[in-house]
Design an enzyme around this catalytic site. Structure first.
Site, PDB file in Angstrom:
ATOM      1  N   VAL A  20       0.864  -1.182   0.000  1.00 36.65           N
ATOM      2  CA  VAL A  20       0.000   0.000   0.000  1.00 36.65           C
ATOM      3  C   VAL A  20       0.898   1.229   0.000  1.00 36.65           C
ATOM      4  O   VAL A  20       1.787   1.361   0.852  1.00 36.65           O
ATOM      5  CB  VAL A  20      -0.925   0.026   1.231  1.00 36.65           C
ATOM      6  CG1 VAL A  20      -1.660   1.357   1.324  1.00 36.65           C
ATOM      7  CG2 VAL A  20      -1.928  -1.121   1.170  1.00 36.65           C
ATOM      8  N   ASP A  80      -9.281  10.692   0.909  1.00 35.70           N
ATOM      9  CA  ASP A  80      -8.765  11.904   1.534  1.00 35.70           C
ATOM     10  C   ASP A  80      -8.201  11.515   2.894  1.00 35.70           C
ATOM     11  O   ASP A  80      -8.952  11.189   3.822  1.00 35.70           O
ATOM     12  CB  ASP A  80      -9.887  12.933   1.684  1.00 35.70           C
ATOM     13  CG  ASP A  80      -9.389  14.284   2.194  1.00 35.70           C
ATOM     14  OD1 ASP A  80      -8.263  14.346   2.738  1.00 35.70           O
ATOM     15  OD2 ASP A  80     -10.133  15.269   2.074  1.00 35.70           O
ATOM     16  N   ASN A 129       3.632   7.983   2.441  1.00 27.08           N
ATOM     17  CA  ASN A 129       4.328   9.045   1.733  1.00 27.08           C
ATOM     18  C   ASN A 129       3.597  10.375   1.799  1.00 27.08           C
ATOM     19  O   ASN A 129       4.168  11.411   1.521  1.00 27.08           O
ATOM     20  CB  ASN A 129       4.522   8.637   0.263  1.00 27.08           C
ATOM     21  CG  ASN A 129       5.228   9.694  -0.543  1.00 27.08           C
ATOM     22  OD1 ASN A 129       6.432   9.889  -0.424  1.00 27.08           O
ATOM     23  ND2 ASN A 129       4.483  10.419  -1.363  1.00 27.08           N
ATOM     24  N   TYR A 185       3.379  21.372  11.533  1.00 26.58           N
ATOM     25  CA  TYR A 185       4.092  20.414  10.675  1.00 26.58           C
ATOM     26  C   TYR A 185       5.248  19.763  11.424  1.00 26.58           C
ATOM     27  O   TYR A 185       5.389  18.532  11.429  1.00 26.58           O
ATOM     28  CB  TYR A 185       4.601  21.149   9.437  1.00 26.58           C
ATOM     29  CG  TYR A 185       5.325  20.272   8.449  1.00 26.58           C
ATOM     30  CD1 TYR A 185       4.659  19.252   7.788  1.00 26.58           C
ATOM     31  CD2 TYR A 185       6.676  20.476   8.171  1.00 26.58           C
ATOM     32  CE1 TYR A 185       5.317  18.446   6.867  1.00 26.58           C
ATOM     33  CE2 TYR A 185       7.338  19.684   7.246  1.00 26.58           C
ATOM     34  CZ  TYR A 185       6.659  18.663   6.600  1.00 26.58           C
ATOM     35  OH  TYR A 185       7.318  17.876   5.698  1.00 26.58           O
ATOM     36  N   LYS A 235       5.623  15.775  12.481  1.00 31.71           N
ATOM     37  CA  LYS A 235       6.751  14.982  12.003  1.00 31.71           C
ATOM     38  C   LYS A 235       7.604  14.458  13.163  1.00 31.71           C
ATOM     39  O   LYS A 235       8.219  13.397  13.066  1.00 31.71           O
ATOM     40  CB  LYS A 235       7.603  15.816  11.042  1.00 31.71           C
ATOM     41  CG  LYS A 235       6.917  16.070   9.705  1.00 31.71           C
ATOM     42  CD  LYS A 235       6.531  14.772   9.029  1.00 31.71           C
ATOM     43  CE  LYS A 235       5.927  14.971   7.664  1.00 31.71           C
ATOM     44  NZ  LYS A 235       5.592  13.682   7.005  1.00 31.71           N
TER      45      LYS A 235
END
Length: 265
Positions: free
Chosen positions: A12, A65, A90, A156, A160
């Site tokens: 996947v 989504d 990804n 962000y 991460k």
């Protein structure tokens, strides 16, 4: 085991419509592993799937989504009864380019939902059967922003950083079960999304950024050598990171040993 035995028969790839995700899918398929491609845009997915099928490898797509709470349910429906030996996360770029308080909060909620909750749920969904089969891989594409916050990157960087620590913990848990886990920490990378953001901000294109082809090739090669790979650096060098992957790995093993002595195996 070769690649297909270790990570097949299906992979996947979330965020497969362009850039590094597209290259991951093509290179995984080139190893003989069938692909389930996930992204919002149906057109690019269908085009890539047809390209992969032309090589003799099976491929299916699902328009999902990843910012929505039901994303993992929809991915699960697309996968069905197929045996997934590799999950590549990804999707995770920040197209906002904005200070935290200058953007509607929903933009940050969506980013956190995609980068944290959807990632967590997908790893749980696919990691469980991998552990039972004692083979497989979880590859989380990350960013150098994981090592610290800054202006324009509050949400962000935080998301991460979660992905980094999450991958380290999963690697510690699953390394004895034949399941590989890698946080692939990238610097500037030539993707359509990043090009669009630079153009919006009136910035010149970098001259030394990584190509999607190289990112996918190196990422798949480094997957058995987790939990971290910092782009463009050997694993014994800290470089632009606070510490080297080797140093972090030793720290993780130390924490893991303490955790096991506290909670048991």
């Amino acid at each position: 085991m070769d690649f297909a035995e270790r990570y097949g028969p299906w992979a996947v790839v979330a965020g497969a419509s362009e850039g590094t995700g597209r290259e991951f899918a093509k290179q995984i398929a080139a190893q003989g592993v069938s692909c389930i491609l996930i992204a919002r845009r149906e057109g690019p997915l269908a085009e890539l799937a047809e390209e992969i099928r032309q090589t003799g490898v099976d491929c299916v797509t699902a328009s999902v989504d990843l910012t929505k709470p039901d994303a993992v349910d929809r991915i699960s429906e697309a996968v069905g009864s197929r045996e997934v030996g590799l999950y590549v996360n990804n999707a995770g770029a920040d197209a906002n380019g904005s200070r935290f308080l200058d953007k509607d909060v929903q933009a940050w909620v969506d980013l956190a939902q995609r980068n944290v909750m959807t990632t967590l749920k997908c790893c749980h969904h696919f990691g469980g059967p991998m552990r039972q089969r004692q083979r497989g891989g979880l590859l989380l594409v990350n960013s150098g922003a994981c090592y610290g916050g800054g202006s324009f990157m509050a949400t962000y960087s935080a998301s991460k950083a979660f992905d980094l620590n999450f991958a380290e913990g999963l690697w510690a848990e699953l390394r004895g079960y034949g399941v590989d886990v890698l946080s692939l920490v990238l610097g500037q990378t030539d993707t359509p999304a990043y090009r669009a953001l630079l153009a919006e901000k009136g910035q010149a294109l970098p001259t030394n950024w990584a190509s999607p082809v190289d990112v996918a090739r190196v990422g798949l090669a480094q997957l058995p050598h987790g939990p971290i790979y910092n782009w463009g650096q050997t694993n014994d060098v800290a470089g632009w990171a606070p510490s080297s992957p080797d140093t972090r790995r030793a720290r993780i093993l130390m924490i893991d040993q303490h955790s096991r002595s506290t909670f048991g195996d």
